[in-house]
Design an enzyme around this catalytic site. Structure first.
Site, short mmCIF file in Angstrom:
data_model
loop_
_atom_site.label_atom_id
_atom_site.label_comp_id
_atom_site.label_asym_id
_atom_site.label_seq_id
_atom_site.Cartn_x
_atom_site.Cartn_y
_atom_site.Cartn_z
N GLU A 43 0.85 -1.19 0.00
CA GLU A 43 0.00 0.00 0.00
C GLU A 43 0.89 1.24 0.00
O GLU A 43 1.78 1.36 0.84
CB GLU A 43 -0.88 0.00 1.24
CG GLU A 43 -1.56 1.32 1.56
CD GLU A 43 -2.10 1.38 2.99
OE1 GLU A 43 -2.30 2.50 3.49
OE2 GLU A 43 -2.31 0.31 3.59
N LYS A 131 -9.83 -2.83 8.09
CA LYS A 131 -8.55 -2.38 8.62
C LYS A 131 -8.81 -1.93 10.06
O LYS A 131 -9.43 -0.89 10.29
CB LYS A 131 -8.02 -1.23 7.77
CG LYS A 131 -6.86 -0.45 8.37
CD LYS A 131 -6.54 0.74 7.46
CE LYS A 131 -5.64 1.75 8.14
NZ LYS A 131 -5.33 2.90 7.26
#
Length: 211
Positions: A43, A131
């Site tokens: 990411e 998340k």
């Protein structure tokens, strides 16, 4: 990337690398070093200098080999720009309009959530995984508590996850962990390829032990 593909990669790799830095060239080198060293789920936070350029250049070099996502996706515009740059998944710090926009664009989403209400909202918006952020506030005990009402949810703790914490979160039922500073160090802001490779080896060994 389909949502099932992201879940499969998370389950197999157990580790999502989070790149955030102040130098675009160093950030790009960090992404390429991660992938070249076996960490191919990466990411790039949109708080990184020229993050979209980093994603675009990395995607051009790596092609479909790596799963390259955009992080800190806050708005619908962020989601559109990330998709245009070549990101194949999106990561948000919370449940915002960006979640639905990213899904409409065909990107699976790791949506940030901390409370049961936020987890439920993330699922309603179509999040592929949650998340758990900032994970360090509640630790593995908080993850265990959330998994009682949400046993089928794929949780990825992020925030304050060092090697010791990563072991604990994976043991507590996390599908994978997201690791930034403890893995990347300052490599995305200044050259540190050798130190980065040492940390990569340590975290890859940890992920391998957790399988």
């Amino acid at each position: 990337m389909e949502p099932t593909d992201l879940l499969t990669r998370l389950a197999d790799r157990r580790l999502l690398a989070i790149v955030r830095g102040s130098d675009p060239d160093a950030a790009l080198d960090t992404v390429l070093t991660l992938v070249g060293s076996g960490i191919d789920l990466v990411e790039v936070s949109l708080t990184t200098a020229d993050a979209l350029g980093v994603i675009e250049r990395a995607a051009t070099v790596l092609g479909p080999h790596a799963a390259l996502g955009a992080g800190t996706v806050l708005t619908t515009a962020d989601a559109r720009r990330a998709a245009s740059a070549g990101a194949v998944f999106a990561v948000t710090p919370g449940v915002t309009d960006a979640v639905g926009e990213a899904r409409a664009l065909g990107l699976p989403v790791l949506a940030g959530a901390m409370t049961p209400t936020e987890v439920a909202a993330a699922l309603v918006e179509g999040a592929t995984a949650v998340k758990l952020f900032p994970a360090g506030l509640g630790g593995p005990a908080h993850l265990r508590a959330l998994r009682d009402p949400f046993p089928e949810v794929a949780f990825v703790p992020v925030g304050g996850v060092d090697a010791a914490a990563a072991r604990d979160y994976l043991a507590a039922g996390a599908l994978a962990v997201g690791v930034g500073g403890p893995l990347i160090g300052r490599a995305a802001s200044a050259p540190d390829r050798e130190g980065l490779r040492e940390r990569i080896a340590a975290f890859r060994a940890l992920a391998g032990e957790s399988r």
